[in-house]
Design a protein around this motif. Structure first.
Motif, PDB file in Angstrom:
ATOM      1  N   GLY A 132     -30.534   8.203 -14.066  1.00 25.84           N
ATOM      2  CA  GLY A 132     -30.852   7.470 -15.284  1.00 25.84           C
ATOM      3  C   GLY A 132     -30.753   5.970 -15.125  1.00 25.84           C
ATOM      4  N   ASP A 133     -31.379   5.438 -14.073  1.00 22.56           N
ATOM      5  CA  ASP A 133     -31.212   4.022 -13.728  1.00 22.56           C
ATOM      6  C   ASP A 133     -32.331   3.130 -14.250  1.00 22.56           C
ATOM      7  N   PHE A 134     -33.066   3.580 -15.250  1.00 18.67           N
ATOM      8  CA  PHE A 134     -34.209   2.803 -15.750  1.00 18.67           C
ATOM      9  C   PHE A 134     -33.780   1.413 -16.219  1.00 18.67           C
ATOM     10  N   ASP A 135     -32.612   1.310 -16.857  1.00 17.20           N
ATOM     11  CA  ASP A 135     -32.098   0.036 -17.348  1.00 17.20           C
ATOM     12  C   ASP A 135     -31.020  -0.544 -16.431  1.00 17.20           C
ATOM     13  N   GLY A 136     -30.925  -0.014 -15.209  1.00 21.80           N
ATOM     14  CA  GLY A 136     -29.925  -0.516 -14.282  1.00 21.80           C
ATOM     15  C   GLY A 136     -28.511  -0.043 -14.568  1.00 21.80           C
ATOM     16  N   LYS A 137     -28.389   1.034 -15.341  1.00 20.71           N
ATOM     17  CA  LYS A 137     -27.059   1.543 -15.713  1.00 20.71           C
ATOM     18  C   LYS A 137     -26.752   2.883 -15.055  1.00 20.71           C
ATOM     19  N   GLY A 138     -27.403   3.151 -13.937  1.00 18.82           N
ATOM     20  CA  GLY A 138     -27.298   4.461 -13.313  1.00 18.82           C
ATOM     21  C   GLY A 138     -25.879   4.896 -12.978  1.00 18.82           C
ATOM     22  N   GLU A 139     -25.076   4.007 -12.422  1.00 21.93           N
ATOM     23  CA  GLU A 139     -23.712   4.379 -12.041  1.00 21.93           C
ATOM     24  C   GLU A 139     -22.867   4.703 -13.270  1.00 21.93           C
ATOM     25  N   ALA A 140     -23.037   3.910 -14.319  1.00 21.54           N
ATOM     26  CA  ALA A 140     -22.307   4.180 -15.567  1.00 21.54           C
ATOM     27  C   ALA A 140     -22.756   5.505 -16.175  1.00 21.54           C
ATOM     28  N   ARG A 141     -24.046   5.781 -16.112  1.00 23.41           N
ATOM     29  CA  ARG A 141     -24.569   7.007 -16.710  1.00 23.41           C
ATOM     30  C   ARG A 141     -24.118   8.249 -15.935  1.00 23.41           C
ATOM     31  N   LYS A 142     -23.931   8.113 -14.633  1.00 29.25           N
ATOM     32  CA  LYS A 142     -23.391   9.226 -13.848  1.00 29.25           C
ATOM     33  C   LYS A 142     -21.984   9.569 -14.328  1.00 29.25           C
ATOM     34  N   ARG A 143     -21.162   8.539 -14.535  1.00 28.46           N
ATOM     35  CA  ARG A 143     -19.797   8.767 -15.025  1.00 28.46           C
ATOM     36  C   ARG A 143     -19.820   9.372 -16.427  1.00 28.46           C
ATOM     37  N   GLU A 144     -20.728   8.897 -17.251  1.00 30.29           N
ATOM     38  CA  GLU A 144     -20.827   9.425 -18.616  1.00 30.29           C
ATOM     39  C   GLU A 144     -21.206  10.902 -18.615  1.00 30.29           C
ATOM     40  N   LEU A 145     -22.110  11.265 -17.735  1.00 33.61           N
ATOM     41  CA  LEU A 145     -22.534  12.671 -17.651  1.00 33.61           C
ATOM     42  C   LEU A 145     -21.371  13.573 -17.259  1.00 33.61           C
ATOM     43  N   LEU A 146     -20.582  13.138 -16.314  1.00 30.56           N
ATOM     44  CA  LEU A 146     -19.437  13.944 -15.898  1.00 30.56           C
ATOM     45  C   LEU A 146     -18.454  14.125 -17.047  1.00 30.56           C
ATOM     46  N   LYS A 147     -18.237  13.081 -17.832  1.00 34.32           N
ATOM     47  CA  LYS A 147     -17.323  13.176 -18.978  1.00 34.32           C
ATOM     48  C   LYS A 147     -17.911  14.060 -20.076  1.00 34.32           C
ATOM     49  N   ALA A 148     -19.213  13.944 -20.310  1.00 31.71           N
ATOM     50  CA  ALA A 148     -19.857  14.761 -21.344  1.00 31.71           C
ATOM     51  C   ALA A 148     -19.827  16.237 -20.985  1.00 31.71           C
TER      52      ALA A 148
END
Length: 262
Positions: free
Chosen positions: A82-98
């Motif tokens: 999910g790196d379209f807005d350059g937030k891919g690393e943050a979104r990876k962490r969010e997915l694991l928490k979700a």
């Protein structure tokens, strides 16, 4: 006036149908596994999504329902970070928490970080690459059923559609799954009006469900809906105002219907 006389009874019927299914969920329960796999004590279900937060926004009723089954293990394959807005690393962490809210462990969440599979609605993914990626995960995990998008991808996002095309290609061509079959289900895409009428789509979803004996339907009760919302709250980088409205009004937070594609 005539329209109101038709619409109001349908909406009331939908609301009552939703309440009844929440009370008696077995009303829409159907076998999801191939006959050859039904004797397994522990079955394995794989969800194939395109981006972090897809699991909450589109599949949460199904995830919540299957997480309640002691005979089912769930894994999630997300084909991009999910790196379209350059937030891919943050979104990876969010997915694991979700994913924790659906009972998944970090080991059961696979996030693909491949430059050939970018989060970009304007770039077509290589279907063969998607198929190969899904096949590797499905084979390694001895997967018995897969849930993914359909040919419209709910929102029309090209990455969603590519996920469907890749999974379908794999299911129809991979030789290993002719010997060890698995069932693949595609999430039904619906029109705008139905998409945002919450539980009031229940009566129409039941119509889709009863059209085919191989279709599937999952309805989130208030506890399961709350689980989906709490999981989505973990995707902090994506919580813009219109997604908050989506959580309140989207049919996909309450109802999932699927067609079998293999």
């Amino acid at each position: 006036m005539i329209l109101a006389h038709i619409a109001i009874p349908l909406l009331i019927a939908s609301a009552l149908s939703y309440i009844f299914i929440c009370w008696r969920p077995n009303t829409v329960a159907r076998e999801i596994f191939p006959e050859a796999k039904r004797s397994k004590k522990q079955k394995h279900v794989l969800f194939v999504t395109a981006h972090p937060d897809d699991e909450c926004m589109f599949f949460s009723p199904t995830l919540a329902a299957l997480s309640r089954r002691p005979d089912v293990t769930i894994s999630l394959l997300c084909l991009s970070k999910g790196d379209f807005d350059g937030k891919g690393e943050a979104r990876k962490r969010e997915l694991l928490k979700a994913s924790v809210h659906f009972g998944l462990t970090p080991n059961s969440v696979i996030i693909v970080d491949d430059p050939h599979l970018p989060d970009d609605p304007k770039k077509a993914w290589n279907i063969a690459l998607v198929a190969k990626t899904v096949e590797a995960v499905a084979a390694a995990g001895d997967v018995d059923a897969i849930f993914t998008f359909d040919h419209v991808g709910v929102s029309g996002h090209q990455n969603h559609i590519a996920a469907y095309m890749g999974v379908k290609h794999m299911a129809l061509t991979a030789q290993r799954f002719k010997v060890q079959p698995l069932n693949v289900y595609a999430l039904e895409s619906i029109g705008f009006a139905r998409k945002y009428c919450s539980i009031l789509d229940t009566i129409f979803a039941l119509g889709s469900f009863f059209v085919s004996r191989e279709s599937q339907m999952y309805v989130a009760d208030m506890q399961a809906y709350s689980t989906g919302v709490q999981a989505m709250m973990m995707h902090e980088s994506q919580l813009v105002w219109f997604r908050k409205l989506y959580l309140a009004f989207s049919r996909y937070m309450f109802i999932n219907t699927y067609s079998k594609i293999n």
